[in-house]
Design an enzyme around this catalytic site. Structure first.
Site, PDB file in Angstrom:
ATOM      1  N   ASP A  52     -21.045   5.499  -4.694  1.00 30.99           N
ATOM      2  CA  ASP A  52     -22.159   6.368  -5.095  1.00 30.99           C
ATOM      3  C   ASP A  52     -23.077   5.629  -6.066  1.00 30.99           C
ATOM      4  O   ASP A  52     -22.876   4.445  -6.338  1.00 30.99           O
ATOM      5  CB  ASP A  52     -21.590   7.656  -5.717  1.00 30.99           C
ATOM      6  CG  ASP A  52     -22.466   8.877  -5.438  1.00 30.99           C
ATOM      7  OD1 ASP A  52     -23.713   8.738  -5.488  1.00 30.99           O
ATOM      8  OD2 ASP A  52     -21.912   9.957  -5.195  1.00 30.99           O
ATOM      9  N   GLN A  94      -7.123   2.634  13.143  1.00 29.52           N
ATOM     10  CA  GLN A  94      -6.626   1.439  12.453  1.00 29.52           C
ATOM     11  C   GLN A  94      -6.306   0.354  13.471  1.00 29.52           C
ATOM     12  O   GLN A  94      -5.795   0.645  14.560  1.00 29.52           O
ATOM     13  CB  GLN A  94      -5.373   1.786  11.624  1.00 29.52           C
ATOM     14  CG  GLN A  94      -4.735   0.614  10.884  1.00 29.52           C
ATOM     15  CD  GLN A  94      -5.599   0.043   9.762  1.00 29.52           C
ATOM     16  OE1 GLN A  94      -6.700  -0.429  10.008  1.00 29.52           O
ATOM     17  NE2 GLN A  94      -5.112   0.107   8.539  1.00 29.52           N
ATOM     18  N   GLN A  95      -6.598  -0.903  13.121  1.00 28.56           N
ATOM     19  CA  GLN A  95      -6.301  -2.046  13.990  1.00 28.56           C
ATOM     20  C   GLN A  95      -5.506  -3.073  13.202  1.00 28.56           C
ATOM     21  O   GLN A  95      -5.876  -3.424  12.084  1.00 28.56           O
ATOM     22  CB  GLN A  95      -7.611  -2.682  14.466  1.00 28.56           C
ATOM     23  CG  GLN A  95      -8.556  -1.689  15.140  1.00 28.56           C
ATOM     24  CD  GLN A  95      -9.902  -2.299  15.472  1.00 28.56           C
ATOM     25  OE1 GLN A  95     -10.245  -2.424  16.634  1.00 28.56           O
ATOM     26  NE2 GLN A  95     -10.653  -2.672  14.461  1.00 28.56           N
ATOM     27  N   LYS A 121     -12.363   3.084  -3.374  1.00 29.15           N
ATOM     28  CA  LYS A 121     -13.553   2.863  -2.535  1.00 29.15           C
ATOM     29  C   LYS A 121     -14.763   3.627  -3.062  1.00 29.15           C
ATOM     30  O   LYS A 121     -15.362   4.460  -2.360  1.00 29.15           O
ATOM     31  CB  LYS A 121     -13.287   3.248  -1.078  1.00 29.15           C
ATOM     32  CG  LYS A 121     -12.229   2.380  -0.411  1.00 29.15           C
ATOM     33  CD  LYS A 121     -12.152   2.650   1.085  1.00 29.15           C
ATOM     34  CE  LYS A 121     -11.147   1.790   1.788  1.00 29.15           C
ATOM     35  NZ  LYS A 121      -9.743   2.059   1.426  1.00 29.15           N
ATOM     36  N   LYS A 165      -0.808  -0.957  -4.354  1.00 31.48           N
ATOM     37  CA  LYS A 165      -2.077  -0.282  -4.141  1.00 31.48           C
ATOM     38  C   LYS A 165      -1.831   1.213  -3.982  1.00 31.48           C
ATOM     39  O   LYS A 165      -0.941   1.612  -3.230  1.00 31.48           O
ATOM     40  CB  LYS A 165      -2.742  -0.849  -2.888  1.00 31.48           C
ATOM     41  CG  LYS A 165      -4.151  -0.333  -2.655  1.00 31.48           C
ATOM     42  CD  LYS A 165      -4.781  -0.992  -1.450  1.00 31.48           C
ATOM     43  CE  LYS A 165      -4.352  -0.385  -0.143  1.00 31.48           C
ATOM     44  NZ  LYS A 165      -4.597   1.064  -0.011  1.00 31.48           N
ATOM     45  N   SER A 217       0.849  -1.181   0.000  1.00 31.05           N
ATOM     46  CA  SER A 217       0.000   0.000   0.000  1.00 31.05           C
ATOM     47  C   SER A 217       0.892   1.241   0.000  1.00 31.05           C
ATOM     48  O   SER A 217       1.416   1.657   1.033  1.00 31.05           O
ATOM     49  CB  SER A 217      -0.891  -0.029   1.248  1.00 31.05           C
ATOM     50  OG  SER A 217      -1.796   1.038   1.237  1.00 31.05           O
ATOM     51  N   SER A 256     -11.051  -2.677   8.549  1.00 31.57           N
ATOM     52  CA  SER A 256     -10.120  -2.978   9.644  1.00 31.57           C
ATOM     53  C   SER A 256     -10.243  -1.986  10.791  1.00 31.57           C
ATOM     54  O   SER A 256      -9.693  -2.213  11.870  1.00 31.57           O
ATOM     55  CB  SER A 256      -8.683  -2.951   9.104  1.00 31.57           C
ATOM     56  OG  SER A 256      -8.381  -1.674   8.586  1.00 31.57           O
ATOM     57  N   THR A 284     -22.873   8.118 -11.251  1.00 33.70           N
ATOM     58  CA  THR A 284     -21.802   8.959 -10.704  1.00 33.70           C
ATOM     59  C   THR A 284     -20.475   8.207 -10.664  1.00 33.70           C
ATOM     60  O   THR A 284     -19.443   8.749 -11.065  1.00 33.70           O
ATOM     61  CB  THR A 284     -22.189   9.484  -9.298  1.00 33.70           C
ATOM     62  OG1 THR A 284     -23.369  10.271  -9.428  1.00 33.70           O
ATOM     63  CG2 THR A 284     -21.081  10.325  -8.690  1.00 33.70           C
TER      64      THR A 284
HETATM   65  O1  6AU Z   1      -0.887  -0.553   6.545  1.00 29.47           O
HETATM   66  P1  6AU Z   1      -1.457   0.833   6.717  1.00 29.47           P
HETATM   67  O2  6AU Z   1      -2.323   0.953   7.940  1.00 29.47           O
HETATM   68  O3  6AU Z   1      -0.462   1.917   6.618  1.00 29.47           O
HETATM   69  O4  6AU Z   1      -2.418   1.067   5.436  1.00 29.47           O
HETATM   70  C1  6AU Z   1      -3.564   0.299   5.172  1.00 29.47           C
HETATM   71  C2  6AU Z   1      -4.125   0.651   3.825  1.00 29.47           C
HETATM   72  C3  6AU Z   1      -4.597   2.078   3.669  1.00 29.47           C
HETATM   73  C4  6AU Z   1      -6.099   1.996   3.847  1.00 29.47           C
HETATM   74  O5  6AU Z   1      -6.767   2.972   3.058  1.00 29.47           O
HETATM   75  C5  6AU Z   1      -6.433   0.598   3.355  1.00 29.47           C
HETATM   76  O6  6AU Z   1      -5.265  -0.187   3.567  1.00 29.47           O
HETATM   77  N1  6AU Z   1      -7.563  -0.069   4.040  1.00 29.47           N
HETATM   78  C6  6AU Z   1      -8.642  -0.623   3.306  1.00 29.47           C
HETATM   79  C7  6AU Z   1      -8.615  -0.916   1.891  1.00 29.47           C
HETATM   80  C8  6AU Z   1      -7.456  -1.459   1.249  1.00 29.47           C
HETATM   81  O7  6AU Z   1      -9.621  -0.880   1.217  1.00 29.47           O
HETATM   82  C9  6AU Z   1      -9.784  -1.044   3.970  1.00 29.47           C
HETATM   83  C10 6AU Z   1      -9.792  -1.110   5.373  1.00 29.47           C
HETATM   84  O8  6AU Z   1     -10.748  -1.572   5.990  1.00 29.47           O
HETATM   85  N2  6AU Z   1      -8.680  -0.676   6.053  1.00 29.47           N
HETATM   86  C11 6AU Z   1      -7.574  -0.181   5.417  1.00 29.47           C
HETATM   87  O9  6AU Z   1      -6.599   0.152   6.101  1.00 29.47           O
HETATM   88  O10 6AU Z   1      -4.287   2.512   2.351  1.00 29.47           O
END
Ligand code: 6AU
Length: 260
Positions: free
Chosen positions: A96, A210-211, A93, A60, A36, A151, A100
């Site tokens: 809409d 974030q988790q 993500k 990504k 990512s 997450s 759109t």
């Molecule tokens: O490892 P990180 O926490 O630095 O980054 C996680 C990446 C970020 C979020 O936009 C994405 O994953 N993400 C997504 C995605 C991929 O759709 C969904 C989610 O539930 N949690 C999440 O962190 O670019």
């Protein structure tokens, strides 16, 4: 529990060409790591992708966080995707109405359908969100993931929502190749790929919800396919060493799963 199928066995089951490529790359490069690349400067992002590219099956992007986005950036990203053999996934993500998202996908500054092999969408608008995206992909090798779970702490994706999201995907079983989820949400059809963010070997979370869990937990215990890692790699002191560590941990967990 049902037998775990190898990537190559599943490659023979899927029809979508992007899904086939992902499974093929995972097998040949021995990696289920999606990097990512959440970096806000084009040249820094490209430099990082050139370093991490050999270790991931996919890069990504969030192109709308780039301060200096330009078309040359896309050309260079595509070049790197050929050099290192990875898929380009724009994490837009979409959420809409069909008409759109059709415009958001194909018009404006980013023209995502031109260059992203893969994108994702929330299921909340209903079937039209997928139809709108798919309408921009005629004769192109493109695929989409539905976001079934998130997450982050307090996500509203309860079990009923997850079930409806899986049903929606199954109505579109060529263009939609799988899910963003924190566990395997579709257990009865090995064609669907599960991509899991919130993966770290170091940290348990951030200050904004974030988790994190480990690659092993995600691949082996929760039966997902691809680990998505951002800060665990690009914020590491040595991003290449970090990428290798995630590659090894993720792939070993897959091999262990095949074995058991
Ligand atoms: O490892 P990180 O926490 O630095 O980054 C996680 C990446 C970020 C979020 O936009 C994405 O994953 N993400 C997504 C995605 C991929 O759709 C969904 C989610 O539930 N949690 C999440 O962190 O670019």
């Amino acid at each position: 529990t049902p037998e775990t199928l190898s990537y190559s066995a599943r490659k023979d089951l899927v029809k979508n060409t992007v899904a086939k490529r992902i499974l093929d790359i995972m097998e040949t490069k021995k990696t289920n790591l999606a990097f990512s690349a959440d970096i806000t400067n084009c040249s820094e992002l490209l430099k990082m992708v050139d370093l991490v590219g050999p270790h991931c099956c996919m890069v990504k992007t969030h192109v709308d966080i780039l301060d200096d986005f330009n078309e040359e950036f896309i050309a260079k990203l595509k070049e790197l995707s050929q050099k290192h053999n990875f898929i380009i996934f724009e994490d837009r993500k979409f959420a809409d109405i069909g008409n759109t998202v059709k415009n958001q996908f194909s018009k404006g500054v980013y023209k995502i359908n031109d260059w992203a092999d893969l994108t994702n969408a929330h299921a909340v608008p209903g079937q039209g969100v997928i139809d709108g995206l798919e309408s921009c992909t005629e004769n192109m090798s493109r695929a989409c993931l539905l976001i079934a779970q998130m997450s982050s702490a307090g996500a509203l994706t309860d079990s009923k929502y997850i079930k409806s999201t899986v049903e929606m995907a199954k109505k579109k079983n060529d263009y939609v190749i799988g899910f963003i989820s924190t566990s395997q949400v579709c257990t009865d059809d090995p064609r669907y790929l599960h991509f899991t963010p919130g993966v770290s070997l170091q940290s348990s979370g951030d200050s904004l919800g974030q988790q994190y869990t480990s690659p092993e937990e995600v691949i082996r215990n929760r039966n997902c396919d691809v680990i998505i890692v951002g800060r665990g790699i690009y914020k590491a002191e040595d991003p290449v060493e970090a990428a290798k560590a995630y590659q090894t941990a993720g792939y070993q967990a897959y091999l262990d799963k095949l074995d058991r």
